[in-house]
Scaffold this motif. Sequence first.
Motif, PDB file in Angstrom:
ATOM      1  N   VAL A 131       8.930  -5.731  -6.880  1.00  0.00           N
ATOM      2  CA  VAL A 131       7.925  -5.332  -5.899  1.00  0.00           C
ATOM      3  C   VAL A 131       7.122  -4.119  -6.363  1.00  0.00           C
ATOM      4  O   VAL A 131       5.962  -3.937  -5.985  1.00  0.00           O
ATOM      5  CB  VAL A 131       8.594  -5.054  -4.535  1.00  0.00           C
ATOM      6  CG1 VAL A 131       9.483  -3.824  -4.595  1.00  0.00           C
ATOM      7  CG2 VAL A 131       7.551  -4.909  -3.445  1.00  0.00           C
ATOM      8  N   ASP A 132       7.719  -3.284  -7.216  1.00  0.00           N
ATOM      9  CA  ASP A 132       7.015  -2.089  -7.682  1.00  0.00           C
ATOM     10  C   ASP A 132       5.849  -2.420  -8.618  1.00  0.00           C
ATOM     11  O   ASP A 132       5.060  -1.535  -8.961  1.00  0.00           O
ATOM     12  CB  ASP A 132       7.994  -1.150  -8.387  1.00  0.00           C
ATOM     13  CG  ASP A 132       9.050  -0.602  -7.430  1.00  0.00           C
ATOM     14  OD1 ASP A 132       8.709  -0.374  -6.247  1.00  0.00           O
ATOM     15  OD2 ASP A 132      10.206  -0.411  -7.845  1.00  0.00           O
ATOM     16  N   HIS A 133       5.743  -3.684  -9.019  1.00  0.00           N
ATOM     17  CA  HIS A 133       4.673  -4.094  -9.925  1.00  0.00           C
ATOM     18  C   HIS A 133       3.457  -4.639  -9.181  1.00  0.00           C
ATOM     19  O   HIS A 133       2.488  -5.068  -9.826  1.00  0.00           O
ATOM     20  CB  HIS A 133       5.199  -5.131 -10.915  1.00  0.00           C
ATOM     21  CG  HIS A 133       6.207  -4.595 -11.877  1.00  0.00           C
ATOM     22  ND1 HIS A 133       5.864  -4.133 -13.132  1.00  0.00           N
ATOM     23  CD2 HIS A 133       7.541  -4.408 -11.756  1.00  0.00           C
ATOM     24  CE1 HIS A 133       6.951  -3.712 -13.752  1.00  0.00           C
ATOM     25  NE2 HIS A 133       7.981  -3.864 -12.933  1.00  0.00           N
ATOM     26  N   VAL A 134       3.469  -4.617  -7.853  1.00  0.00           N
ATOM     27  CA  VAL A 134       2.325  -5.117  -7.097  1.00  0.00           C
ATOM     28  C   VAL A 134       1.037  -4.378  -7.447  1.00  0.00           C
ATOM     29  O   VAL A 134      -0.005  -5.016  -7.677  1.00  0.00           O
ATOM     30  CB  VAL A 134       2.607  -5.063  -5.581  1.00  0.00           C
ATOM     31  CG1 VAL A 134       1.325  -5.304  -4.782  1.00  0.00           C
ATOM     32  CG2 VAL A 134       3.654  -6.106  -5.204  1.00  0.00           C
ATOM     33  N   PRO A 135       1.020  -3.037  -7.523  1.00  0.00           N
ATOM     34  CA  PRO A 135      -0.231  -2.362  -7.903  1.00  0.00           C
ATOM     35  C   PRO A 135      -0.762  -2.819  -9.261  1.00  0.00           C
ATOM     36  O   PRO A 135      -1.992  -2.943  -9.441  1.00  0.00           O
ATOM     37  CB  PRO A 135       0.154  -0.879  -7.919  1.00  0.00           C
ATOM     38  CG  PRO A 135       1.296  -0.781  -6.962  1.00  0.00           C
ATOM     39  CD  PRO A 135       2.064  -2.053  -7.160  1.00  0.00           C
ATOM     40  N   GLU A 136       0.125  -3.072 -10.218  1.00  0.00           N
ATOM     41  CA  GLU A 136      -0.315  -3.564 -11.526  1.00  0.00           C
ATOM     42  C   GLU A 136      -0.975  -4.926 -11.405  1.00  0.00           C
ATOM     43  O   GLU A 136      -1.955  -5.220 -12.104  1.00  0.00           O
ATOM     44  CB  GLU A 136       0.871  -3.642 -12.482  1.00  0.00           C
ATOM     45  CG  GLU A 136       1.521  -2.313 -12.804  1.00  0.00           C
ATOM     46  CD  GLU A 136       2.792  -2.490 -13.615  1.00  0.00           C
ATOM     47  OE1 GLU A 136       2.979  -3.586 -14.192  1.00  0.00           O
ATOM     48  OE2 GLU A 136       3.607  -1.551 -13.664  1.00  0.00           O
ATOM     49  N   ALA A 161      -9.159  -5.969  -8.563  1.00  0.00           N
ATOM     50  CA  ALA A 161      -9.452  -5.779  -7.150  1.00  0.00           C
ATOM     51  C   ALA A 161      -9.391  -4.293  -6.814  1.00  0.00           C
ATOM     52  O   ALA A 161      -8.619  -3.541  -7.407  1.00  0.00           O
ATOM     53  CB  ALA A 161      -8.451  -6.552  -6.292  1.00  0.00           C
ATOM     54  N   GLY A 162     -10.200  -3.882  -5.861  1.00  0.00           N
ATOM     55  CA  GLY A 162     -10.245  -2.467  -5.526  1.00  0.00           C
ATOM     56  C   GLY A 162     -10.048  -2.165  -4.059  1.00  0.00           C
ATOM     57  O   GLY A 162      -9.878  -1.008  -3.668  1.00  0.00           O
ATOM     58  N   ARG A 163     -10.067  -3.228  -3.217  1.00  0.00           N
ATOM     59  CA  ARG A 163      -9.944  -3.012  -1.779  1.00  0.00           C
ATOM     60  C   ARG A 163      -9.005  -4.065  -1.201  1.00  0.00           C
ATOM     61  O   ARG A 163      -9.393  -5.205  -0.949  1.00  0.00           O
ATOM     62  CB  ARG A 163     -11.319  -3.057  -1.096  1.00  0.00           C
ATOM     63  CG  ARG A 163     -12.269  -1.962  -1.621  1.00  0.00           C
ATOM     64  CD  ARG A 163     -13.519  -1.852  -0.772  1.00  0.00           C
ATOM     65  NE  ARG A 163     -13.238  -1.503   0.615  1.00  0.00           N
ATOM     66  CZ  ARG A 163     -12.921  -0.287   1.042  1.00  0.00           C
ATOM     67  NH1 ARG A 163     -12.815   0.718   0.179  1.00  0.00           N
ATOM     68  NH2 ARG A 163     -12.700  -0.062   2.326  1.00  0.00           N
ATOM     69  N   VAL A 164      -7.760  -3.661  -1.002  1.00  0.00           N
ATOM     70  CA  VAL A 164      -6.690  -4.590  -0.627  1.00  0.00           C
ATOM     71  C   VAL A 164      -6.493  -4.646   0.880  1.00  0.00           C
ATOM     72  O   VAL A 164      -6.386  -3.603   1.543  1.00  0.00           O
ATOM     73  CB  VAL A 164      -5.366  -4.186  -1.302  1.00  0.00           C
ATOM     74  CG1 VAL A 164      -4.211  -5.047  -0.798  1.00  0.00           C
ATOM     75  CG2 VAL A 164      -5.492  -4.281  -2.811  1.00  0.00           C
ATOM     76  N   LEU A 165      -6.445  -5.872   1.403  1.00  0.00           N
ATOM     77  CA  LEU A 165      -5.964  -6.082   2.763  1.00  0.00           C
ATOM     78  C   LEU A 165      -4.472  -6.357   2.665  1.00  0.00           C
ATOM     79  O   LEU A 165      -4.051  -7.316   2.007  1.00  0.00           O
ATOM     80  CB  LEU A 165      -6.664  -7.270   3.423  1.00  0.00           C
ATOM     81  CG  LEU A 165      -6.061  -7.700   4.772  1.00  0.00           C
ATOM     82  CD1 LEU A 165      -6.322  -6.644   5.841  1.00  0.00           C
ATOM     83  CD2 LEU A 165      -6.593  -9.058   5.207  1.00  0.00           C
ATOM     84  N   ILE A 171       4.586  -0.351  -0.404  1.00  0.00           N
ATOM     85  CA  ILE A 171       3.489  -0.876  -1.217  1.00  0.00           C
ATOM     86  C   ILE A 171       2.181  -0.165  -0.886  1.00  0.00           C
ATOM     87  O   ILE A 171       1.374   0.120  -1.777  1.00  0.00           O
ATOM     88  CB  ILE A 171       3.359  -2.397  -1.012  1.00  0.00           C
ATOM     89  CG1 ILE A 171       4.575  -3.104  -1.613  1.00  0.00           C
ATOM     90  CG2 ILE A 171       2.078  -2.932  -1.639  1.00  0.00           C
ATOM     91  CD1 ILE A 171       4.574  -4.604  -1.437  1.00  0.00           C
ATOM     92  N   ALA A 172       1.974   0.123   0.385  1.00  0.00           N
ATOM     93  CA  ALA A 172       0.758   0.843   0.779  1.00  0.00           C
ATOM     94  C   ALA A 172       0.672   2.182   0.057  1.00  0.00           C
ATOM     95  O   ALA A 172      -0.393   2.581  -0.439  1.00  0.00           O
ATOM     96  CB  ALA A 172       0.731   1.045   2.293  1.00  0.00           C
ATOM     97  N   HIS A 173       1.788   2.889   0.001  1.00  0.00           N
ATOM     98  CA  HIS A 173       1.809   4.180  -0.697  1.00  0.00           C
ATOM     99  C   HIS A 173       1.506   3.988  -2.184  1.00  0.00           C
ATOM    100  O   HIS A 173       0.745   4.767  -2.782  1.00  0.00           O
ATOM    101  CB  HIS A 173       3.170   4.840  -0.506  1.00  0.00           C
ATOM    102  CG  HIS A 173       3.306   6.146  -1.238  1.00  0.00           C
ATOM    103  ND1 HIS A 173       2.705   7.316  -0.810  1.00  0.00           N
ATOM    104  CD2 HIS A 173       3.972   6.459  -2.401  1.00  0.00           C
ATOM    105  CE1 HIS A 173       2.992   8.283  -1.658  1.00  0.00           C
ATOM    106  NE2 HIS A 173       3.761   7.794  -2.627  1.00  0.00           N
ATOM    107  N   ALA A 174       2.096   2.948  -2.778  1.00  0.00           N
ATOM    108  CA  ALA A 174       1.883   2.712  -4.210  1.00  0.00           C
ATOM    109  C   ALA A 174       0.440   2.302  -4.507  1.00  0.00           C
ATOM    110  O   ALA A 174      -0.098   2.621  -5.582  1.00  0.00           O
ATOM    111  CB  ALA A 174       2.847   1.633  -4.702  1.00  0.00           C
ATOM    112  N   LEU A 175      -0.209   1.602  -3.567  1.00  0.00           N
ATOM    113  CA  LEU A 175      -1.589   1.177  -3.790  1.00  0.00           C
ATOM    114  C   LEU A 175      -2.557   2.351  -3.733  1.00  0.00           C
ATOM    115  O   LEU A 175      -3.603   2.337  -4.402  1.00  0.00           O
ATOM    116  CB  LEU A 175      -1.987   0.132  -2.739  1.00  0.00           C
ATOM    117  CG  LEU A 175      -1.390  -1.262  -2.911  1.00  0.00           C
ATOM    118  CD1 LEU A 175      -1.687  -2.117  -1.684  1.00  0.00           C
ATOM    119  CD2 LEU A 175      -1.933  -1.936  -4.167  1.00  0.00           C
ATOM    120  N   GLY A 176      -2.240   3.342  -2.936  1.00  0.00           N
ATOM    121  CA  GLY A 176      -3.103   4.517  -2.849  1.00  0.00           C
ATOM    122  C   GLY A 176      -4.498   4.168  -2.377  1.00  0.00           C
ATOM    123  O   GLY A 176      -4.683   3.488  -1.362  1.00  0.00           O
ATOM    124  N   ALA A 177      -5.500   4.590  -3.136  1.00  0.00           N
ATOM    125  CA  ALA A 177      -6.894   4.405  -2.744  1.00  0.00           C
ATOM    126  C   ALA A 177      -7.319   2.942  -2.730  1.00  0.00           C
ATOM    127  O   ALA A 177      -8.365   2.597  -2.155  1.00  0.00           O
ATOM    128  CB  ALA A 177      -7.800   5.198  -3.688  1.00  0.00           C
TER     129      ALA A 177
END
Length: 357
Positions: free
Chosen positions: A22-27, A34-38, A52-58
């Motif tokens: 799961v920690d690889h979702v941002p990668e 993609a730059g704007r995740v729902l 995941i929200a924290h890991a995605l950041g901006a």
Amino acid sequence: MSTPITIHETIASRVLTGRGAVDHVPEEVERLRAGRVLLVATPSAKATADRIAHALGARLAARFDRPAAHTPVAVTDEAMTVVEAAAADCVVAIGGGSAIGLAKAVSARTGMPQIAVPTTYAGSEVTPVLGETEDGVKTTRRDPALMPGTVVYDPDLTLTLPPGLTRTSAVNALAHAVEALWSPTASPITDALATEAVDGILSALPAVLDNPGDPEARGRLQTAAWLAGICLAQARMGLHHQLAHVLGGAFDLPHAELHTLLLAHIMAFNRPAAPEAFARMTRAIGGDPVAAVSELARAYGGPTTLADLGVPADELRTIAERVAGAPYPNPRPLTVDGVAALLDDAWHGRIPGGEGR
């Protein structure tokens, strides 16, 4: 003389498996440019969604935490309002079939890529299938474009799945493999995957129920459910899924529980007409597959009959008429009387017999 031609079509999918996946979702989001995740998540998956929200950041553009069973069109419309306001360009779904179904519905309307992070064993994350409900009717469609581009299997995300949901979700997955074995579109590939999935689920599920916190057993069950999901993607389903969709859409029934209480009944009904499928399952598990599935279903602590789920007895024949007239394939010819008798058994909780009706 010509012989029947078997067609096997593989749909591309990227799958990450293992503890910590799961920690690889941002990668994966970055790989999709993609730059704007729902971020779509069921309430039960809130802790993982927060992580995941924290890991995605901006890159996190918006969250939607109200997916519903059977993917109601009204809920999808709500999510689309969020998508448009946030200008999202990718959807990440975390949870069971409700979250993953909503992500597919959003993707179908926008073309956005999907990343699916399942926390149950539903299997829809590896299928090009979407079922949507409107006005009490569930409509299912199949399109390669509905397939999530990336699927992330992390057994650690299933460690807190309650025993009841673990049981029903896994039997839901089992249903995909069972129906693939008697599907008219079965191939040597789906036969192999389905046989392995049946063996894997029926051997790993008891181990998980005995020790829900064992990540190794959870991983085995997750892998078997993945294989079953591929069967759902590749082979046409039959009576079992048709009944689940019609009943679920008409009475807003819990999907996994419905699959669990129906499966042994459908297996008993079809056994006389599907000897090769039952021979495969019997060899795989070393026993009677109907008895094994029936035992799992009866041991569930929740509803075990259609009556328990609140299905009106006087509606059973109407359901049978709808199902018997549907174009779903089934090894045993469907009649209104035959389907009505099956539903009556499931309503009363009669233990499925060895040869069916």
